[in-house]
Each structure stands twice: as C-alpha cells, then as structure tokens.
Design a protein around this motif. Structure first.
Motif, PDB file in Angstrom:
ATOM      1  N   SER A   1      26.633  58.833  -4.387  1.00  0.00           N
ATOM      2  CA  SER A   1      25.385  59.370  -4.374  1.00  0.00           C
ATOM      3  C   SER A   1      25.156  60.556  -5.475  1.00  0.00           C
TER       4      SER A   1
ATOM      5  N   LYS B   1       7.806  72.472  -3.150  1.00  0.00           N
ATOM      6  CA  LYS B   1       8.168  72.194  -4.560  1.00  0.00           C
ATOM      7  C   LYS B   1       9.756  71.909  -4.407  1.00  0.00           C
ATOM      8  N   ASN B   2      10.504  72.533  -3.655  1.00  0.00           N
ATOM      9  CA  ASN B   2      11.777  71.937  -3.487  1.00  0.00           C
ATOM     10  C   ASN B   2      11.780  70.388  -3.037  1.00  0.00           C
ATOM     11  N   VAL B   3      11.035  70.331  -1.839  1.00  0.00           N
ATOM     12  CA  VAL B   3      11.176  68.853  -1.683  1.00  0.00           C
ATOM     13  C   VAL B   3      10.559  68.026  -2.585  1.00  0.00           C
TER      14      VAL B   3
ATOM     15  N   LYS C   1      24.114  63.487  -5.097  1.00  0.00           N
ATOM     16  CA  LYS C   1      24.790  64.996  -4.537  1.00  0.00           C
ATOM     17  C   LYS C   1      26.372  65.003  -4.694  1.00  0.00           C
TER      18      LYS C   1
ATOM     19  N   SER D   1      17.195  59.865 -10.897  1.00  0.00           N
ATOM     20  CA  SER D   1      18.671  59.160 -10.678  1.00  0.00           C
ATOM     21  C   SER D   1      18.683  57.572 -10.526  1.00  0.00           C
TER      22      SER D   1
ATOM     23  N   ASN E   1      10.883  68.573  -6.163  1.00  0.00           N
ATOM     24  CA  ASN E   1      11.984  68.620  -7.039  1.00  0.00           C
ATOM     25  C   ASN E   1      13.065  67.569  -6.684  1.00  0.00           C
ATOM     26  N   ASP E   2      13.487  67.753  -5.669  1.00  0.00           N
ATOM     27  CA  ASP E   2      14.648  66.939  -4.996  1.00  0.00           C
ATOM     28  C   ASP E   2      14.118  65.361  -4.854  1.00  0.00           C
ATOM     29  N   TYR E   3      12.775  65.043  -4.673  1.00  0.00           N
ATOM     30  CA  TYR E   3      12.329  63.727  -4.738  1.00  0.00           C
ATOM     31  C   TYR E   3      12.363  63.364  -6.329  1.00  0.00           C
ATOM     32  N   TYR E   4      12.055  64.133  -7.012  1.00  0.00           N
ATOM     33  CA  TYR E   4      11.846  63.688  -8.503  1.00  0.00           C
ATOM     34  C   TYR E   4      13.272  63.428  -9.032  1.00  0.00           C
ATOM     35  N   ALA E   5      14.498  64.267  -8.716  1.00  0.00           N
ATOM     36  CA  ALA E   5      15.722  64.049  -9.287  1.00  0.00           C
ATOM     37  C   ALA E   5      16.174  62.644  -8.617  1.00  0.00           C
ATOM     38  N   LYS E   6      15.990  62.496  -7.304  1.00  0.00           N
ATOM     39  CA  LYS E   6      16.478  61.168  -6.828  1.00  0.00           C
ATOM     40  C   LYS E   6      15.901  59.816  -7.521  1.00  0.00           C
TER      41      LYS E   6
END
Length: 180
Positions: free
Chosen positions: A141, A11-13, A143, A23, A15-20
C-alpha cells in the motif's frame, strides 16, 4: 483555538485522501505502461543506457556490456560469483556503482571492490537476453513502502524489447549451472 483544531483534522483527512488518490492514479499509469511492455524501471540495468533519441528505449552500452559478457563467460568457465568478483576486483574493473557515478551518482568508497551479490544479480537478469520483465516487485500500500517480491506468475515478460547482450542459450546455461 478549538475551531482551528477541527479544521486541522479535516485538513489531515483531505490530505490523506489526496495522497491516496494521486498514488492510485500514478499506480494506474505505471500498470498501464507495464502491461503495454514499456520499461517501468527508471534506470536500465548495467550494460544498457537510455537511447538519447527515445528515452523509453534501451540501447547497449558497449563498455559495461563487455563486463556483463565477461561475467557470463567466467560463469560458464566454472567460476562462481565470489571468484568472478575477485577477478574483476583484481583487474580493477569499475563496480556498477562506480560506473554509474560517472553519470553524476554518488561515488562509492572503493571503485573496484566487486561483491558476489552484484555479480549474482547480473547473472540472474533475464533482461540481458533482450526482454523486459515488469512487475518483479510490488508494495502492499501507499503507507507500506517495502517492496515485496512478486511471484513469477504475476510478472509480465516481453521479448525483444532491446538488443540482447547475452544469447538466450548462454543465459539458460548459466541459470542451469547456478541451480546446481
């Protein structure tokens, strides 16, 4: 419980992909708008307001534009940002923050205490000549949130995107005076 942990990692991976991905899409839209000469700053500089007929356009806000013109005139008369700030404070001219607070922004503690930094910021803004300057800053970036100054050659300047408050010749004279 082990299965839940595996899922949490997945899920974290995701969510991280989705946010990137989101963005990247937002950045692409902003870049496209910026390259087309649209204002990409959410708020116009002091002296201007968004046109109620067309939110993408800036129109002169006469009340604050008068202060901008006065600041430029005082600079041409030989006053530095510190002296100008003292004059505006003594004359009880609302600061930029206090002026904006009337549109529902947070009210500052002191409504009239101008600082040299905000006067200098006004004197340096090419937008007062009627142009739009896009891509003045960038972030490294998703982050890394800190805005970095973009070198002049990476900025895009579009002429005559709004009515000028300061004549170009006067603006250039102020830049020359301030450089000395």
């Amino acid at each position: 419980a082990k299965g839940e942990n595996d899922f949490a990692v997945f899920k974290n991976v995701f969510n991280d992909y989705y946010a990137k991905d989101t963005s990247k899409k937002i950045r692409a839209v902003v870049k496209m708008r910026g390259e087309a000469g649209e204002h990409i700053a959410s708020n116009p500089p002091y002296g201007y307001v968004k046109d109620p007929q067309n939110k993408k356009k800036w129109i002169v806000d006469e009340e604050s534009a008068r202060v901008v013109r006065r600041i430029f005139d005082l600079c041409i008369a030989g006053k530095g940002p510190m002296q100008i700030a003292k004059i505006l404070t003594a004359d009880r001219v609302l600061t930029v923050t206090a002026y904006n607070a009337r549109q529902g922004w947070a009210m500052p503690d002191n409504l009239y205490r101008w600082c040299a930094k905000s006067v200098a910021g006004i004197l340096e803004r090419p937008e007062y000549t009627g142009c739009t300057v896009n891509f003045k800053t960038y972030t490294k970036s998703l982050k890394f949130k800190k805005r970095m100054e973009n070198p002049k050659e990476n900025r895009r300047i579009f002429e005559d995107t709004q009515p000028a408050i300061i004549e170009r010749g006067q603006w250039e004279r102020v830049q020359a005076l301030r450089a000395n």
